[in-house]
Design an enzyme around this catalytic site. Structure first.
Site, mmCIF file in Angstrom:
data_model
loop_
_atom_site.group_PDB
_atom_site.id
_atom_site.type_symbol
_atom_site.label_atom_id
_atom_site.label_comp_id
_atom_site.label_asym_id
_atom_site.label_seq_id
_atom_site.Cartn_x
_atom_site.Cartn_y
_atom_site.Cartn_z
ATOM 1 N N ALA A 28 105.931 -44.064 60.806
ATOM 2 C CA ALA A 28 105.898 -43.177 59.658
ATOM 3 C C ALA A 28 104.546 -43.198 58.971
ATOM 4 O O ALA A 28 104.056 -42.165 58.517
ATOM 5 C CB ALA A 28 106.978 -43.598 58.671
ATOM 6 N N ASN A 83 109.674 -38.326 58.204
ATOM 7 C CA ASN A 83 108.296 -38.123 58.615
ATOM 8 C C ASN A 83 108.073 -37.084 59.647
ATOM 9 O O ASN A 83 107.127 -36.314 59.589
ATOM 10 C CB ASN A 83 107.763 -39.419 59.182
ATOM 11 C CG ASN A 83 107.014 -40.079 58.115
ATOM 12 O OD1 ASN A 83 105.872 -39.754 57.933
ATOM 13 N ND2 ASN A 83 107.694 -40.885 57.366
ATOM 14 N N ASP A 133 68.121 -11.156 56.217
ATOM 15 C CA ASP A 133 67.117 -10.108 56.341
ATOM 16 C C ASP A 133 67.626 -8.891 55.581
ATOM 17 O O ASP A 133 68.741 -8.886 55.071
ATOM 18 C CB ASP A 133 66.764 -9.806 57.794
ATOM 19 C CG ASP A 133 67.982 -9.505 58.634
ATOM 20 O OD1 ASP A 133 69.079 -9.409 58.074
ATOM 21 O OD2 ASP A 133 67.831 -9.360 59.858
ATOM 22 N N ASP A 146 68.094 -11.154 64.160
ATOM 23 C CA ASP A 146 68.583 -10.246 65.193
ATOM 24 C C ASP A 146 67.676 -10.188 66.406
ATOM 25 O O ASP A 146 68.122 -9.975 67.513
ATOM 26 C CB ASP A 146 68.815 -8.841 64.617
ATOM 27 C CG ASP A 146 67.656 -8.373 63.750
ATOM 28 O OD1 ASP A 146 66.568 -8.953 63.879
ATOM 29 O OD2 ASP A 146 67.854 -7.438 62.958
ATOM 30 N N ASP A 158 63.814 -14.423 66.791
ATOM 31 C CA ASP A 158 64.543 -15.151 65.744
ATOM 32 C C ASP A 158 65.329 -16.323 66.316
ATOM 33 O O ASP A 158 65.868 -17.134 65.557
ATOM 34 C CB ASP A 158 65.529 -14.218 65.030
ATOM 35 C CG ASP A 158 64.820 -13.211 64.142
ATOM 36 O OD1 ASP A 158 63.692 -13.521 63.721
ATOM 37 O OD2 ASP A 158 65.377 -12.136 63.900
ATOM 38 N N ASN A 171 103.413 -40.502 53.142
ATOM 39 C CA ASN A 171 103.541 -41.733 53.931
ATOM 40 C C ASN A 171 103.428 -42.963 53.048
ATOM 41 O O ASN A 171 104.163 -43.933 53.197
ATOM 42 C CB ASN A 171 102.452 -41.799 55.015
ATOM 43 C CG ASN A 171 102.689 -40.760 56.089
ATOM 44 O OD1 ASN A 171 103.679 -40.044 56.036
ATOM 45 N ND2 ASN A 171 101.792 -40.666 57.040
ATOM 46 N N GLU A 183 99.303 -39.609 62.926
ATOM 47 C CA GLU A 183 98.594 -39.490 64.204
ATOM 48 C C GLU A 183 98.223 -38.048 64.540
ATOM 49 O O GLU A 183 97.331 -37.778 65.307
ATOM 50 C CB GLU A 183 99.442 -40.114 65.332
ATOM 51 C CG GLU A 183 100.676 -39.324 65.755
ATOM 52 C CD GLU A 183 101.820 -39.419 64.747
ATOM 53 O OE1 GLU A 183 101.682 -40.179 63.784
ATOM 54 O OE2 GLU A 183 102.830 -38.722 64.917
HETATM 55 P P1 ATP Z 1 64.009 -6.820 58.216
HETATM 56 O O1 ATP Z 1 63.142 -7.964 58.607
HETATM 57 O O2 ATP Z 1 64.697 -6.996 56.931
HETATM 58 O O3 ATP Z 1 64.904 -6.333 59.302
HETATM 59 P P2 ATP Z 1 62.149 -4.727 58.835
HETATM 60 O O4 ATP Z 1 63.007 -3.876 59.701
HETATM 61 O O5 ATP Z 1 61.175 -4.017 57.966
HETATM 62 O O6 ATP Z 1 62.978 -5.632 57.889
HETATM 63 P P3 ATP Z 1 60.736 -5.535 61.142
HETATM 64 O O7 ATP Z 1 61.677 -4.907 62.062
HETATM 65 O O8 ATP Z 1 60.092 -6.844 61.503
HETATM 66 O O9 ATP Z 1 61.380 -5.760 59.728
HETATM 67 O O10 ATP Z 1 59.607 -4.471 60.854
HETATM 68 C C1 ATP Z 1 58.441 -4.823 60.144
HETATM 69 C C2 ATP Z 1 57.619 -3.571 59.910
HETATM 70 O O11 ATP Z 1 57.213 -3.022 61.159
HETATM 71 C C3 ATP Z 1 58.380 -2.457 59.243
HETATM 72 O O12 ATP Z 1 58.318 -2.566 57.839
HETATM 73 C C4 ATP Z 1 57.671 -1.221 59.743
HETATM 74 O O13 ATP Z 1 56.522 -0.970 58.966
HETATM 75 C C5 ATP Z 1 57.244 -1.615 61.128
HETATM 76 N N1 ATP Z 1 58.199 -1.146 62.140
HETATM 77 C C6 ATP Z 1 59.507 -1.382 62.194
HETATM 78 N N2 ATP Z 1 60.064 -0.823 63.279
HETATM 79 C C7 ATP Z 1 59.070 -0.203 63.934
HETATM 80 C C8 ATP Z 1 59.002 0.557 65.144
HETATM 81 N N3 ATP Z 1 60.053 0.795 65.900
HETATM 82 N N4 ATP Z 1 57.809 1.033 65.510
HETATM 83 C C9 ATP Z 1 56.727 0.786 64.755
HETATM 84 N N5 ATP Z 1 56.726 0.092 63.630
HETATM 85 C C10 ATP Z 1 57.874 -0.417 63.202
#
Ligand code: ATP
Length: 905
Positions: free
Chosen positions: A278, A715, A324, A621, A625, A687, A282
């Site tokens: 009791a 128990n 982000d 993402d 990262d 217990n 476990e």
């Molecule tokens: P977070 O980091 O919050 O996602 P974000 O999308 O602005 O923000 P990034 O994706 O790193 O971050 O983009 C950084 C910068 O690069 C943007 O602010 C933009 O000026 C430029 N950027 C984003 N996407 C493109 C793309 N496909 N082609 C060219 N420049 C881009």
């Protein structure tokens, strides 16, 4: 450096010329023939093994011993009943363990990886398990390679093959004829299952799937790794072992006291064994596993996939969320609001009219949006299906509104080379063949402060002009001012070139700035407020412009309305981790918004925060990262937007990419941990109360000891159901008002132990009290009646433990409104237990086995009142010793949790 593509365009069209892929029927036929593309794991513990293990414990041996003693003493019914208890106990254990396994399997299903293949001539997302040999895969940065495949084309392809080759540097890959039989690391024209794409993109022809891949061949090597127990499960295991020692010690004392008082030793042995059984909880570790797994399934229903059991536990202690911006805090449905060029300002409204007779700046800008862009939008379909980066699909929609024919432009000016976008450079550029005799053209876009320094000219109404420092400065200021209003700003540029130019991003001609709107999600501000009231700091980390970041942070309550530009820390002002002094570390730890931050700086920030003792949740993402996601205590990847690599290393995936889901998960994590505490406290206090009662009866040589079967019944039957119900209590209304739990905090703190001892005292003393009142008041002057006393004690103890369930609600909350009272499963469990007790009293056989008889009016009332008094005393204790909790008027309480076991999500 840009790399030339060969053969020509592959990324633009969902259907690259010459790559028709498989037809659906053919793919289905092959799938049936070769089987799913999966690594076959060794079978999980079979049901039979689980069943057997229920009987392989010291506890069962002890009970068998008790049964043996009963049979030896000629108490056949007792012996048989103990055997029945062993079976019931094993059945419960088996059921819970199988449930835990089923939950885990359901969770694994959620973590299936997607793949993109060309089927019936179209780029089609499918489950990686459905990939077959002969499929044409499309791979890009962040993807996990789903099968072994030979490259058909590749643009700047870099592959991380460390899982297979142990080589930590990414390998460059390109199509090339190679002799067969080369070692894996030298097969530069092939990609392998289980590796990941670091950079670039490619099409590849699948050559092997499932166990026939290189990974499959070595799979048996990795399969031996056992799944580690979570820290909580480990803590519980250690905890249980300590309790066993304490319990055995106490039982020895009870046994010795009984002998000294002249009790027959065999009976005392039986009682002691029952008591030992009791006293030892476990089942704690497995109940905890079940609570964690069920919690994970519950979160999955809210579109949060938690991939590791341990993460549920860590979630409850999260003290900082680093998030982000784009897509997590904002809608990520980007609308281009306008284009500002040296010639004019174009708004989305004025665009169609201007597009009737376009000026060169508009023509170039629209071409750039279409060509320097890897997204696709199906304008023909009414559903407007889109693939790719929302920023790029937003640009395509703008170009379409301006009359650009996306497919025709991409066919007329095929892409020859590409500098893919990366969050380090914040730029992207592509090189396109000219139509007929015109020269090739480079189109580029990106963050204004990165793009403008690479421009030497600008496109005016009169043609190209030199871009001097003053004008460049003016354009940068303009970009800052636009960003300060919360808009996203993107620069665009081009240049004409005669031959293949390896330096796409040099000596460009500046064309203008796009402005875009990406409004905050409406549900984020309340979630930020909830997190903050729970003592959790919310930190925004973005690649975007500092002014835009500050604007959004203020709108969401991450920064106060009067926070100045100094409240944002910009990536270029952040020193490397190794060079940080104490002041800089303090500044980082106090900052709420970080802008233009690189993935490396994200990683550094986590380390700084962790050094300061914080438990950090971090969203991410991109493929870059991954290290930060790994380093964070809780790595949070995005299900819609995130790359597969990010999802693979994360602890948790938000299927809707939404920030409120993180807060919801933390709430759930806290609730689960609290629930585990609740049932541990419940079981231990029950217990302990039995130990107290039986110990007192032995030591003081009272005449009404509980019999072994009664102890086992209480128990193994009446304690288990309420404990399980406590495991699914909905979170208390105050759960998000408490500070985060320190990570080093024990499962039960000193104050929990104090509460637990008081509860055990209340249960023990009220039931003993009932016996004494019956003897000295109701039956004054009569002889001790051991059978009556025993029956009152049994009933008072059972009822007291059942009402005690409600004492486990948050102390200080109104007893009528605490979370356990609102948990329907607590009521069901108590109802079921009462039925069981009634059942035991109803049948002569069970009555006889448990030595019970129906109590007469006053004695019955006394036992019942003692049961209720446990609740009354428990609540009085809360009232006197705990401050009253003011119920928040804020976010609504969670809906009740699902029953045990929950149906699959
Ligand atoms: P977070 O980091 O919050 O996602 P974000 O999308 O602005 O923000 P990034 O994706 O790193 O971050 O983009 C950084 C910068 O690069 C943007 O602010 C933009 O000026 C430029 N950027 C984003 N996407 C493109 C793309 N496909 N082609 C060219 N420049 C881009």
């Amino acid at each position: 450096m840009a790399v030339l593509l060969h053969p020509a365009p592959s990324v633009y069209q969902p259907r690259p010329a010459g790559l028709p892929g498989l037809s659906s029927p053919e793919a289905a036929r092959r799938l049936a023939e070769v089987g799913p593309n999966a690594i076959v794991h060794e079978a999980a513990r079979s049901r039979w093994v689980i069943l057997r293990s229920q009987f392989a414990s010291a506890l069962v041996l002890l009970m068998l011993l008790a049964a043996g003693v009963s049979f030896f003493l000629g108490e056949g019914l007792d012996g048989a009943a103990i055997l029945l208890v062993i079976l019931v106990n094993a059945a419960i254990g088996y059921y819970m363990e199988v449930q835990a396994q089923v939950s885990m399997a359901a969770l694994q299903q959620l973590a299936l990886v997607p793949a993109r293949v060309i089927r019936d001539g179209l780029l089609t997302p499918i489950n990686a398990e459905a990939v077959v040999p002969g499929d044409v895969l499309f791979l890009e940065a962040g993807d996990l390679v789903p099968a072994d495949a030979t490259l058909l084309d590749a643009a700047q392809l870099l592959v991380n093959e460390s899982a297979l080759t142990g080589e930590s540097l990414p390998a460059e890959k390109q199509p090339a004829p190679l002799p067969p039989g080369l070692p894996l690391a030298e097969q530069i024209n092939a990609v392998f299952k289980g590796t990941s794409i670091v950079k670039g993109n490619a099409h590849a022809l699948v050559t092997a799937t499932g166990m026939r891949t290189e990974l499959g061949r070595i799979a048996h090597l990795v399969q031996t790794a056992e799944q580690a127990a979570t820290p909580l499960e480990e803590k519980l295991a250690v905890f249980t072992r300590t309790l066993i020692k304490v319990a055995v010690g106490l039982v020895v004392v009870v046994f010795a006291a009984g002998l000294l008082n002249g009790q027959p030793w065999l009976e005392m042995l039986e009682t002691s064994i029952a008591l030992a059984v009791a006293a030892v909880p476990e089942g704690l570790p497995i109940v905890a596993t079940l609570a964690l797994a069920q919690g994970m399934l519950r979160m999955a229903r809210h579109r949060v996939v938690v991939k590791k059991l341990a993460a549920v536990e860590t979630l409850g202690g999260t003290s900082i969320i680093c998030t982000d911006k784009t897509g997590t805090l904002t809608e990520n449905r980007i609308t281009v609001t306008g284009l500002i060029t040296p010639v004019r300002e174009v708004t989305a409204a004025s665009l169609p009219a201007l597009a009737e007779s376009p000026t060169p700046d508009l023509t170039v800008a629209l071409r750039a949006t279409v060509l320097c862009n890897t997204a696709t939008v199906d304008f023909a379909s009414t559903e407007l299906s889109e693939t790719g980066d929302p920023l790029e699909t937003g640009l395509l929609r703008f170009a379409h509104a301006g009359g650009a024919d996306v497919a025709a432009l991409r066919a007329t000016f095929p892409k020859l080379a590409e500098e893919p976008f990366s969050s380090e450079t914040k730029l992207m550029a592509t090189l396109h063949a000219g139509a007929e005799a015109t020269p090739s053209t480079v189109y580029a876009k990106g963050a204004a402060e990165e793009l403008l320094p690479r421009c030497t000219a600008l496109l005016q109404a009169t043609g190209r002009a030199v871009l001097d420092e003053t004008t460049r400065g003016q354009w940068l200021q303009r970009a800052d001012a636009l960003a300060a209003t919360g808009l996203r700003v993107l620069g665009v540029a081009y240049k004409e070139t005669t031959g293949p130019d390896p330096e796409l991003l040099r000596e460009l001609v500046f064309v203008g700035l796009f402005t875009m709107l990406d409004p905050p999600r409406p549900d984020v501000a309340p979630a930020v407020a909830e997190a903050q009231s729970a003592g959790i700091r919310v930190v925004m980390i973005t690649g975007d412009h500092p002014a835009a970041a500050r604007n959004i942070a203020q709108r969401l309550g991450i920064l106060s309305g009067d926070a100045g530009p100094g409240s944002v820390l910009v990536g270029r002002d952040m020193a490397a981790y190794e060079q940080l002094d104490a002041a800089a570390r303090q500044r980082w730890a106090a900052t709420r918004v970080f802008a233009r931050v690189s993935p490396q700086q994200k990683l550094d920030l986590i380390r700084v925060l962790q050094d300061a003792g914080e438990v950090v949740g971090m969203t991410g993402d991109g493929v870059n990262d991954a290290p930060a996601l790994k380093q964070a205590d809780i790595g949070i990847a995005m299900g819609l937007r995130g790359t597969q690599v990010a999802q693979e290393v994360a602890d948790m995936v938000l299927q809707d990419d939404a920030f409120p889901s993180i807060v919801l998960a933390i709430r759930q994590g806290r609730t689960i941990f609290e629930n585990i505490r609740k049932f541990v406290m419940y079981l231990l206090s029950c217990n302990l109360s039995e130990l107290l009662v039986i110990g007192a009866a032995s030591v003081m040589n009272l005449h009404f000891q509980l019999v072994p079967l009664q102890i086992l019944f209480i128990n193994l039957v009446t304690d288990v159901l309420p404990a399980l119900a406590l495991g699914v209590t909905p979170g208390s209304v105050t759960i998000m008002q408490q500070r985060p739990r320190p990570s080093a905090e024990a499962l039960l703190t000193r104050s929990h132990w104090q509460r637990l001892l008081v509860y055990a005292g209340i249960i023990g003393l009220t039931s003993l009290g009932a016996v004494l009142i019956s003897h000295f008041a109701l039956h004054r002057g009569e002889q001790w009646n051991p059978a009556l006393c025993n029956n009152i004690l049994f009933l008072a103890l059972v009822l007291g433990q059942l009402t005690h369930v409600f004492n486990l609600g948050t102390p200080g909350l109104s007893p009528a409104r605490n979370e356990v009272v609102r948990n329907p499963y607590a009521w069901y469990a108590i109802g079921l237990c009462l039925l069981l007790v009634l059942g035991v009293y109803s049948f002569p056989l069970t009555r006889q086995a448990l030595d019970l008889y129906p109590l007469s009016g006053w004695d019955g009332l006394l036992a019942g009142s003692a049961g209720l008094l446990v609740l009354v005393f428990g609540q009085l204790y809360h009232y006197w010793f705990f401050p009253a909790v003011v119920e928040p008027s804020g976010p609504p309480a969670q809906p009740p949790a699902p029953p045990w076991p929950a149906a699959s999500p």
